[in-house]
Design a protein around this motif. Structure first.
Motif, PDB file in Angstrom:
ATOM      1  N   PHE A  55       0.883  -1.192   0.000  1.00  0.00           N
ATOM      2  CA  PHE A  55       0.000   0.000   0.000  1.00  0.00           C
ATOM      3  C   PHE A  55       0.910   1.228   0.000  1.00  0.00           C
ATOM      4  CE2 PHE A  55       0.444  -1.760   4.304  1.00  0.00           C
ATOM      5  CZ  PHE A  55       1.135  -0.743   4.916  1.00  0.00           C
ATOM      6  N   PRO A  56       0.413   2.391  -0.441  1.00  0.00           N
ATOM      7  CA  PRO A  56       1.255   3.594  -0.512  1.00  0.00           C
ATOM      8  C   PRO A  56       1.584   4.172   0.863  1.00  0.00           C
ATOM      9  CG  PRO A  56      -0.659   3.758  -1.975  1.00  0.00           C
ATOM     10  CD  PRO A  56      -0.910   2.614  -1.050  1.00  0.00           C
ATOM     11  N   GLY A  57       2.669   4.935   0.901  1.00  0.00           N
ATOM     12  CA  GLY A  57       3.074   5.648   2.113  1.00  0.00           C
ATOM     13  C   GLY A  57       4.000   6.797   1.720  1.00  0.00           C
ATOM     14  N   PHE A  58       4.484   7.542   2.710  1.00  0.00           N
ATOM     15  CA  PHE A  58       5.324   8.709   2.448  1.00  0.00           C
ATOM     16  C   PHE A  58       6.766   8.287   2.143  1.00  0.00           C
ATOM     17  CE2 PHE A  58       1.840  10.410   4.899  1.00  0.00           C
ATOM     18  CZ  PHE A  58       1.614  11.656   4.329  1.00  0.00           C
ATOM     19  N   SER A  59       7.373   8.892   1.128  1.00  0.00           N
ATOM     20  CA  SER A  59       8.821   8.719   0.922  1.00  0.00           C
ATOM     21  C   SER A  59       9.541   9.497   2.025  1.00  0.00           C
ATOM     22  CB  SER A  59       9.236   9.268  -0.443  1.00  0.00           C
ATOM     23  OG  SER A  59       9.109  10.685  -0.458  1.00  0.00           O
ATOM     24  N   ALA A  60      10.776   9.107   2.317  1.00  0.00           N
ATOM     25  CA  ALA A  60      11.572   9.827   3.315  1.00  0.00           C
ATOM     26  C   ALA A  60      11.759  11.283   2.882  1.00  0.00           C
ATOM     27  CB  ALA A  60      12.928   9.147   3.492  1.00  0.00           C
ATOM     28  N   ASP A  61      11.947  11.488   1.588  1.00  0.00           N
ATOM     29  CA  ASP A  61      12.152  12.844   1.067  1.00  0.00           C
ATOM     30  C   ASP A  61      10.901  13.713   1.290  1.00  0.00           C
ATOM     31  OD1 ASP A  61      13.634  14.849  -0.522  1.00  0.00           O
ATOM     32  OD2 ASP A  61      12.000  14.535  -1.956  1.00  0.00           O
ATOM     33  N   ALA A  62       9.716  13.150   1.048  1.00  0.00           N
ATOM     34  CA  ALA A  62       8.473  13.909   1.266  1.00  0.00           C
ATOM     35  C   ALA A  62       8.303  14.230   2.755  1.00  0.00           C
ATOM     36  CB  ALA A  62       7.276  13.111   0.764  1.00  0.00           C
ATOM     37  N   ALA A  63       8.610  13.257   3.619  1.00  0.00           N
ATOM     38  CA  ALA A  63       8.490  13.480   5.065  1.00  0.00           C
ATOM     39  C   ALA A  63       9.422  14.607   5.497  1.00  0.00           C
ATOM     40  CB  ALA A  63       8.818  12.195   5.825  1.00  0.00           C
ATOM     41  N   ARG A  64      10.686  14.569   5.002  1.00  0.00           N
ATOM     42  CA  ARG A  64      11.647  15.633   5.349  1.00  0.00           C
ATOM     43  C   ARG A  64      11.175  16.990   4.841  1.00  0.00           C
ATOM     44  NH1 ARG A  64      15.608  12.038   3.581  1.00  0.00           N
ATOM     45  NH2 ARG A  64      16.307  10.791   5.363  1.00  0.00           N
ATOM     46  N   PHE A  65      10.643  17.022   3.619  1.00  0.00           N
ATOM     47  CA  PHE A  65      10.138  18.271   3.025  1.00  0.00           C
ATOM     48  C   PHE A  65       9.029  18.869   3.892  1.00  0.00           C
ATOM     49  CE2 PHE A  65       6.726  20.089   0.345  1.00  0.00           C
ATOM     50  CZ  PHE A  65       7.390  21.223  -0.123  1.00  0.00           C
ATOM     51  N   LEU A  66       8.069  18.033   4.298  1.00  0.00           N
ATOM     52  CA  LEU A  66       6.943  18.535   5.100  1.00  0.00           C
ATOM     53  C   LEU A  66       7.408  19.024   6.472  1.00  0.00           C
ATOM     54  CD1 LEU A  66       4.222  15.861   4.222  1.00  0.00           C
ATOM     55  CD2 LEU A  66       4.251  18.272   3.519  1.00  0.00           C
ATOM     56  N   VAL A  67       8.383  18.325   7.054  1.00  0.00           N
ATOM     57  CA  VAL A  67       8.884  18.685   8.386  1.00  0.00           C
ATOM     58  C   VAL A  67       9.770  19.923   8.326  1.00  0.00           C
ATOM     59  CG1 VAL A  67      10.509  17.952  10.184  1.00  0.00           C
ATOM     60  CG2 VAL A  67       8.705  16.384   9.420  1.00  0.00           C
ATOM     61  N   LYS A  68      10.783  19.891   7.455  1.00  0.00           N
ATOM     62  CA  LYS A  68      11.831  20.939   7.482  1.00  0.00           C
ATOM     63  C   LYS A  68      11.437  22.178   6.684  1.00  0.00           C
ATOM     64  CE  LYS A  68      15.324  18.061   8.993  1.00  0.00           C
ATOM     65  NZ  LYS A  68      16.044  18.205  10.229  1.00  0.00           N
ATOM     66  N   GLU A  69      10.667  21.987   5.598  1.00  0.00           N
ATOM     67  CA  GLU A  69      10.397  23.139   4.726  1.00  0.00           C
ATOM     68  C   GLU A  69       8.972  23.649   4.843  1.00  0.00           C
ATOM     69  OE1 GLU A  69      12.133  22.829   0.737  1.00  0.00           O
ATOM     70  OE2 GLU A  69      13.344  21.157   1.471  1.00  0.00           O
ATOM     71  N   ARG A  70       8.076  22.863   5.415  1.00  0.00           N
ATOM     72  CA  ARG A  70       6.688  23.331   5.543  1.00  0.00           C
ATOM     73  C   ARG A  70       6.209  23.354   6.991  1.00  0.00           C
ATOM     74  NH1 ARG A  70       8.214  24.821   1.557  1.00  0.00           N
ATOM     75  NH2 ARG A  70       7.320  24.802  -0.530  1.00  0.00           N
ATOM     76  N   HIS A  71       6.989  22.803   7.914  1.00  0.00           N
ATOM     77  CA  HIS A  71       6.693  22.873   9.349  1.00  0.00           C
ATOM     78  C   HIS A  71       5.236  22.494   9.638  1.00  0.00           C
ATOM     79  CE1 HIS A  71      10.614  24.759   9.623  1.00  0.00           C
ATOM     80  NE2 HIS A  71      10.245  25.546   8.637  1.00  0.00           N
ATOM     81  N   LEU A  72       4.844  21.321   9.109  1.00  0.00           N
ATOM     82  CA  LEU A  72       3.465  20.863   9.304  1.00  0.00           C
ATOM     83  C   LEU A  72       3.179  20.578  10.783  1.00  0.00           C
ATOM     84  CD1 LEU A  72       2.973  17.174   8.127  1.00  0.00           C
ATOM     85  CD2 LEU A  72       5.115  18.103   9.042  1.00  0.00           C
ATOM     86  N   GLY A  73       1.893  20.542  11.143  1.00  0.00           N
ATOM     87  CA  GLY A  73       1.508  20.280  12.532  1.00  0.00           C
ATOM     88  C   GLY A  73       1.204  18.821  12.790  1.00  0.00           C
ATOM     89  N   ALA A  74       0.562  18.165  11.821  1.00  0.00           N
ATOM     90  CA  ALA A  74       0.214  16.740  11.941  1.00  0.00           C
ATOM     91  C   ALA A  74       0.055  16.194  10.527  1.00  0.00           C
ATOM     92  CB  ALA A  74      -1.075  16.567  12.733  1.00  0.00           C
ATOM     93  N   VAL A  75       0.059  14.849  10.422  1.00  0.00           N
ATOM     94  CA  VAL A  75       0.013  14.218   9.104  1.00  0.00           C
ATOM     95  C   VAL A  75      -0.937  13.022   9.143  1.00  0.00           C
ATOM     96  CG1 VAL A  75       1.998  12.680   9.534  1.00  0.00           C
ATOM     97  CG2 VAL A  75       1.506  13.447   7.196  1.00  0.00           C
TER      98      VAL A  75
END
Lengths: 266, 266
Positions: free
Chosen positions: B179-199
């Motif tokens: 089943f699909p999931g987040f790539s490590a690169d996408a997770a890093r992008f959301l954390v470091k460059e978009r400062h998301l609150g929850a996923v």
């Protein structure tokens, strides 16, 4: 300046003021208010009914795995009815809503707190009365339809001391339960005359400890009114002007469920 | 009429129009928006990880008691991680937040839905990519800080068919998870460059089925980002313009918990 010009300028000033007020209010409301957690955590101190299966957290894994990363996981178990939890109407009323039947609009709704500590704190068999709500209405106006009515007895301050909170700390000992709850008359008043949406309080049960017929449960249940029990932090809320967000675990055909309940103050 | 009078009248009209708009908006926002449940119920069909203890509802009583009133009650048990549930950061990151540590502001926050169905639905090993979020931003603008980012892979449509949803319906069979999931690169992008609150997403895990190192879990966990798994009804939400209300059972020191998650559309 001409009189019309003066009038126009004054009008413009008032216009800007009113607009600013409403824009601020709209943005505040859309951003959401201050959040207060009304939920006790589930752990080894969590209070359950003396005859119920208590909460158990069983460790499955905690530590570094052979592959080199950290991993924690647990299994959980217990009665639907313990700690801060929902009583679905079906708990005491045949054919009424189970947990997963309750519309979200009953769980997320404007709330009030009715403070009965002066009468309840010295009387562990206190029956919350119709008069308690009439007294509240004298100060704050009539309880609107579909309100989530929360009652602060002060019992929340005894948590997690079983002896003080339940009246007994012996497993199975239901004879010595002592804590406040709703009188049948108060339950009927809230259902028939105030058309409340949901009900909650800071004691283990909608009915008082010495109840044998659980009339409050029966009356609220028959009216499809969800109940929130063992709620806390009610003493930190205003009497009105907040929204209750009460989301139970979505147990299919559940008669109750662990509940996360939060107030959002306007 | 004099020109000033005409101007004044026109101004009054525009004023009334704008005021009406803002008052309506303010009242709508205060009353709360339309609610959508994003939660699968817990019952005998609820999907758990192949190695996890599944959900069990055990009847304690259902029927009329000797005293003549109706009474239903059950015990519940299962893994913290199954059905629609929360992954606390501590699940894969030592010393990070457990369930009861997560601030309410991380659980109740503005949300977006990123629809990756075109890429994911034909690829059960799909890795959600940085590009998926950049594509969303091209249409809707930059993802604001503290956003709850929900990804719609389309997997929600396979529930509760274990073979289609997990890739396998055999207990213990983790080798055939797809089943699909987040790539490590996408997770890093959301954390470091978009400062998301929850996923969150509509598959069983933040990491894709074939993951061996659970990098997305590790990255989100290290950043104290709560994860919402097995979410549903994301296809009914707009791309933005709603609030996510995600309230887990408040398990003390829990690594995860059954989650009730709701969207409130502005």
């Amino acid at each position: 300046m001409k009189p019309t010009k003066i009038l126009f300028t004054r009008f413009l000033l008032v216009f800007c003021l009113i607009l600013t007020l409403f824009v601020t209010q709209a943005f505040q409301a859309m951003a959401g208010g201050r959040l207060v957690d009304l939920t006790h955590p589930f752990d080894e101190t969590t209070i359950y009914w003396p005859t119920s299966k208590p909460f158990l957290l069983k460790k499955v894994h905690e530590g570094v795995t052979p592959k080199g990363f950290w991993y924690e996981s647990n299994d959980i178990s217990g009665s639907e009815h313990g700690g801060t939890h929902l009583d679905a109407p079906a708990h005491f009323a045949r054919g009424k809503w189970h947990v997963d039947d309750i519309p979200l609009e009953r769980l997320i709704a404007p709330g009030i707190v009715v403070d009965v500590r002066k009468r309840a704190l010295n009387d562990p068999d206190y029956l919350i009365s119709r008069q308690d709500f009439l007294d509240w209405e004298n100060r704050h106006g009539k309880i609107p339809q579909n309100t989530t009515v929360l009652v602060l007895t002060g019992w929340e301050s005894f948590w997690p001391d079983k002896k003080k909170y339940l009246g007994t700390d012996r497993p199975g000992d239901v004879k010595n339960l002592h804590f406040p709850g709703f009188s049948a008359d108060a339950a009927r008043f809230l259902v028939k005359e105030r058309h409340l949406g949901a009900v909650g309080l800071d004691t283990p049960s909608l009915d008082y400890g010495q109840s044998k017929d659980f009339m409050a449960h029966q009356i609220f249940g028959e009216a499809n009114v969800p109940g929130f029990e063992n709620v806390c932090n009610l003493s930190t809320l205003p009497a009105r002007g907040f929204r209750v967000i009460a989301l139970p675990m979505k147990i299919g055909k559940g008669s109750g469920a662990p509940l996360r309940i939060v107030a959002e103050i306007n």
